[in-house]
Design a protein around this motif. Structure first.
Motif, PDB file in Angstrom:
ATOM      1  N   GLN A  24      42.993  68.919 -18.424  1.00  0.00           N
ATOM      2  CA  GLN A  24      43.838  67.880 -17.935  1.00  0.00           C
ATOM      3  C   GLN A  24      45.159  68.420 -17.112  1.00  0.00           C
ATOM      4  N   LEU A  25      45.812  69.466 -17.776  1.00  0.00           N
ATOM      5  CA  LEU A  25      46.549  69.976 -16.802  1.00  0.00           C
ATOM      6  C   LEU A  25      46.277  70.707 -15.725  1.00  0.00           C
ATOM      7  N   ASP A  26      45.039  71.412 -15.702  1.00  0.00           N
ATOM      8  CA  ASP A  26      44.585  72.058 -14.442  1.00  0.00           C
ATOM      9  C   ASP A  26      44.246  70.895 -13.541  1.00  0.00           C
ATOM     10  N   MET A  27      43.701  69.852 -13.959  1.00  0.00           N
ATOM     11  CA  MET A  27      43.378  68.628 -13.101  1.00  0.00           C
ATOM     12  C   MET A  27      44.608  68.116 -12.293  1.00  0.00           C
ATOM     13  N   MET A  28      45.794  67.957 -13.239  1.00  0.00           N
ATOM     14  CA  MET A  28      46.767  67.341 -12.372  1.00  0.00           C
ATOM     15  C   MET A  28      47.321  68.393 -11.385  1.00  0.00           C
ATOM     16  N   ILE A  29      47.457  69.698 -11.711  1.00  0.00           N
ATOM     17  CA  ILE A  29      47.936  70.652 -10.995  1.00  0.00           C
ATOM     18  C   ILE A  29      47.133  70.799  -9.698  1.00  0.00           C
ATOM     19  N   ALA A  30      45.851  70.405  -9.673  1.00  0.00           N
ATOM     20  CA  ALA A  30      44.984  70.586  -8.521  1.00  0.00           C
ATOM     21  C   ALA A  30      45.265  69.208  -7.685  1.00  0.00           C
ATOM     22  N   GLU A  31      45.592  68.187  -8.348  1.00  0.00           N
ATOM     23  CA  GLU A  31      45.709  67.086  -7.573  1.00  0.00           C
ATOM     24  C   GLU A  31      46.988  67.098  -7.008  1.00  0.00           C
ATOM     25  N   PHE A  32      48.247  67.692  -7.573  1.00  0.00           N
ATOM     26  CA  PHE A  32      49.457  67.674  -6.925  1.00  0.00           C
ATOM     27  C   PHE A  32      49.445  68.765  -5.874  1.00  0.00           C
ATOM     28  N   GLU A  33      48.361  69.756  -5.710  1.00  0.00           N
ATOM     29  CA  GLU A  33      48.335  70.862  -4.717  1.00  0.00           C
ATOM     30  C   GLU A  33      47.774  69.952  -3.510  1.00  0.00           C
ATOM     31  N   ARG A  34      46.574  69.033  -3.859  1.00  0.00           N
ATOM     32  CA  ARG A  34      46.016  68.268  -2.812  1.00  0.00           C
ATOM     33  C   ARG A  34      46.859  67.250  -1.994  1.00  0.00           C
ATOM     34  N   MET A  35      47.809  66.533  -2.920  1.00  0.00           N
ATOM     35  CA  MET A  35      48.599  65.589  -2.282  1.00  0.00           C
ATOM     36  C   MET A  35      49.530  66.474  -1.622  1.00  0.00           C
ATOM     37  N   ALA A  36      50.188  67.725  -1.891  1.00  0.00           N
ATOM     38  CA  ALA A  36      51.151  68.463  -1.032  1.00  0.00           C
ATOM     39  C   ALA A  36      50.553  68.766   0.252  1.00  0.00           C
ATOM     40  N   GLU A  37      49.113  69.203   0.308  1.00  0.00           N
ATOM     41  CA  GLU A  37      48.441  69.710   1.500  1.00  0.00           C
ATOM     42  C   GLU A  37      48.417  68.557   2.465  1.00  0.00           C
ATOM     43  N   GLU A  38      48.060  67.423   1.928  1.00  0.00           N
ATOM     44  CA  GLU A  38      48.166  66.133   2.914  1.00  0.00           C
ATOM     45  C   GLU A  38      49.460  65.726   3.287  1.00  0.00           C
ATOM     46  N   LEU A  39      50.408  65.734   2.588  1.00  0.00           N
ATOM     47  CA  LEU A  39      51.658  65.755   3.224  1.00  0.00           C
ATOM     48  C   LEU A  39      52.077  66.861   4.053  1.00  0.00           C
ATOM     49  N   ASP A  40      51.656  67.997   3.894  1.00  0.00           N
ATOM     50  CA  ASP A  40      51.964  68.834   5.029  1.00  0.00           C
ATOM     51  C   ASP A  40      51.308  68.612   6.429  1.00  0.00           C
ATOM     52  N   MET A  41      50.199  68.141   5.980  1.00  0.00           N
ATOM     53  CA  MET A  41      49.352  67.825   7.415  1.00  0.00           C
ATOM     54  C   MET A  41      50.312  66.454   7.907  1.00  0.00           C
ATOM     55  N   GLN A  42      50.544  65.580   7.465  1.00  0.00           N
ATOM     56  CA  GLN A  42      51.483  64.423   7.740  1.00  0.00           C
ATOM     57  C   GLN A  42      52.741  64.877   8.391  1.00  0.00           C
ATOM     58  N   ILE A  43      53.267  65.718   7.825  1.00  0.00           N
ATOM     59  CA  ILE A  43      54.523  66.023   8.253  1.00  0.00           C
ATOM     60  C   ILE A  43      54.316  66.742   9.798  1.00  0.00           C
ATOM     61  N   ASN A  44      53.233  67.736   9.854  1.00  0.00           N
ATOM     62  CA  ASN A  44      52.890  68.477  10.882  1.00  0.00           C
ATOM     63  C   ASN A  44      52.652  67.413  12.260  1.00  0.00           C
ATOM     64  N   ALA A  45      51.969  66.671  11.679  1.00  0.00           N
ATOM     65  CA  ALA A  45      51.374  65.323  12.839  1.00  0.00           C
ATOM     66  C   ALA A  45      52.714  64.603  13.288  1.00  0.00           C
ATOM     67  N   GLU A  46      53.393  64.405  12.296  1.00  0.00           N
ATOM     68  CA  GLU A  46      54.694  63.557  12.696  1.00  0.00           C
ATOM     69  C   GLU A  46      55.670  64.450  13.497  1.00  0.00           C
ATOM     70  N   GLU A  47      55.864  65.834  13.255  1.00  0.00           N
ATOM     71  CA  GLU A  47      56.760  66.550  14.153  1.00  0.00           C
ATOM     72  C   GLU A  47      56.229  67.108  15.421  1.00  0.00           C
ATOM     73  N   LYS A  48      54.934  67.278  15.684  1.00  0.00           N
ATOM     74  CA  LYS A  48      53.978  67.252  16.774  1.00  0.00           C
ATOM     75  C   LYS A  48      54.260  66.204  17.577  1.00  0.00           C
ATOM     76  N   LYS A  49      54.253  65.045  17.122  1.00  0.00           N
ATOM     77  CA  LYS A  49      54.277  63.632  17.729  1.00  0.00           C
ATOM     78  C   LYS A  49      55.758  63.392  18.398  1.00  0.00           C
ATOM     79  N   ALA A  50      56.599  64.083  17.506  1.00  0.00           N
ATOM     80  CA  ALA A  50      58.064  63.657  17.893  1.00  0.00           C
ATOM     81  C   ALA A  50      58.584  65.008  18.839  1.00  0.00           C
TER      82      ALA A  50
END
Length: 124
Positions: A24-50
């Motif tokens: 369960q801890l492994d799954m949570m760690i992987a899920e947090f990693e996936r969410m952080a990567e999605e946020l990185d992509m959103q941040i980069n897209a927003e910075e590129k747009k602005a």
């Protein structure tokens, strides 16, 4: 010697529970990693747009700031989970060692019972 059998079953249950917690801890760690990567992509897209990548710039996108904060919180939570995982791994190792001891005692008791049964049959 039912108590030894019960002890072995208890230790097996404890080991399986520790393994489940570790998974369960492994799954949570992987899920947090996936969410952080999605946020990185959103941040980069927003910075590129602005067209602004300087966080301290007055016109830096508010969404990007919020996403960065959320990503950083996820990374901190992930680090905490990694510490919990290390603790869980050591607890699992202890539980496995206790299970091995209990199984060894049970097998020794079973051999003792078998040898005693053979002797009583020869005497009678």
């Amino acid at each position: 010697m039912k108590s030894r059998e019960n002890l072995v079953r208890l230790k097996q249950f404890q080991v399986s529970e520790k393994r489940r917690q570790l998974l369960q801890l492994d799954m949570m760690i992987a899920e947090f990693e996936r969410m952080a990567e999605e946020l990185d992509m959103q941040i980069n897209a927003e910075e590129k747009k602005a067209g602004i990548t300087d966080i301290s710039h007055f016109a830096y996108p508010t969404f990007a700031k919020a996403a960065r904060l959320r990503r950083d919180n996820l990374k901190n939570s992930q680090a905490d989970l990694m510490q919990q995982k290390a603790t869980a791994e050591s607890l699992l190792a202890e539980a496995e060692a206790e299970l091995a001891k209990a199984e060894l005692l049970e097998s020794r008791d079973a051999k003792s019972r078998d040898s005693n049964d053979g002797r009583s049959a020869m005497i009678g």
